[in-house]
Design an enzyme around this catalytic site. Structure first.
Site, PDB file in Angstrom:
ATOM      1  CG  ASP A   1      -2.087  -0.969   1.073  1.00 20.58           C
ATOM      2  OD1 ASP A   1      -2.315  -1.449  -0.045  1.00 20.58           O
ATOM      3  OD2 ASP A   1      -2.761  -1.242   2.085  1.00 20.58           O
TER       4      ASP A   1
ATOM      5  CE1 TYR B   1      -1.036   7.719  14.200  1.00 16.25           C
ATOM      6  CE2 TYR B   1      -1.321   9.802  13.051  1.00 16.25           C
ATOM      7  CZ  TYR B   1      -0.919   9.087  14.168  1.00 16.25           C
ATOM      8  OH  TYR B   1      -0.402   9.752  15.251  1.00 16.25           O
ATOM      9  CB  SER B   2      -7.945   7.420  10.948  1.00 18.55           C
ATOM     10  OG  SER B   2      -9.144   7.749  11.614  1.00 18.55           O
ATOM     11  CE  LYS B   3      -8.885  -1.500  12.743  1.00 13.59           C
ATOM     12  NZ  LYS B   3      -8.073  -1.815  13.932  1.00 13.59           N
TER      13      LYS B   3
END
Length: 271
Positions: A45, A162-164
């Protein structure tokens, strides 16, 4: 069709690129790193995100395909041992096009300079060694006065990144929305924040007005950009989208399950 290839430097990826170039050439597919119709990334990714930024100025009229040389990723549909099948699909099939939202970031500095960026996953703002203090507005309405390590604004596809890890929700990429997650907010009798992820509508935007200091660090995906003085940052869903060429379908929630749970068994579906 003109094809560009973007790869990381790992040996397995370099070998895949050699095979991919050979197969494409044998099938009379033109290689063009300057003005491609299709960009194939080989790696993970992170490699695909790098490829997106390399061709961001052309994102309206190109499509992406990801080949993974490690474990499965959210942006990659093909594995390193499927190169012949991939090239065969490119030559013989008409793919569907799947589009995902992008984050548009406008940064105004104290010297009146304005910078514009596109992000595929997320953008963050932090300070080098001090607490971040910023007022947060949603659609020009004051929402909260934040104190903490930083703020993360993510796209739906970035919601699994990153948000998770900050406690944000996982959002299906067909939803054109932004998510704000706080990074280690301070909450006591003096400072209060919502301390919860915020998901906003497609026609809304987020504005940060940070305090006047000169040591801000802004990230655009994996790229770190040092801004010595930030007056205002606007985040909104971009009019542009990233387009993927899909020759086969992988359900989004199957990707989530495989990446974070890995518990599904073969033929484990409802009838």
């Amino acid at each position: 069709m003109k094809v560009a290839i973007v790869s990381n430097s790992k040996e397995v990826s370099v070998n895949v690129v050699d095979e991919l170039k050979s197969e494409l050439t044998e099938n009379n597919v033109q290689l063009d790193q300057i003005n491609p119709d299709l960009v194939i990334t080989v790696g993970g990714d992170g490699t695909l995100i790098g490829g997106f930024h390399q061709y961001a100025q052309m994102v309206d009229h190109i499509r992406f395909i990801g080949v993974h040389t490690g474990h499965l990723g959210f942006y990659t549909d093909w594995r390193n041992y499927e190169i012949k099948e991939l090239v065969k699909a490119i030559v013989e099939q008409e793919p569907t096009s799947v589009s995902y939202p992008l984050l548009e970031v406008h940064i105004e500095e104290e010297n009146a300079c304005t910078r514009h960026y596109l992000s595929l996953n997320e953008s963050t703002i932090k300070r080098v060694s001090q607490t971040l203090k910023t007022d947060i507005y949603i659609k020009n309405e004051f929402f909260e006065r934040f104190r903490g390590d930083g703020v993360c604004i993510s796209t739906p596809t970035g919601s699994t990144a990153y948000s998770k890890s900050l406690g944000g929700a996982v959002i299906h990429p067909r939803l054109k929305t932004l998510q704000l997650t706080e990074i280690a907010s301070i909450n006591n009798r003096l400072f209060r924040t919502l301390s919860s992820p915020i998901i906003i509508a497609p026609d809304e935007w987020i504005t940060l007005l940070p305090e006047h200091v000169d040591d801000y660090v802004v990230t655009i995906d994996s790229t770190e950009i040092k801004h010595h003085s930030v007056r205002k940052i606007n985040y909104k869903i971009s009019d542009k989208q990233i387009h993927f060429a899909k020759y086969r379908h992988t359900h989004f929630w199957s990707r989530v399950e495989d990446s974070f749970l890995g518990q599904k068994k073969k033929n484990d579906t409802l009838l």
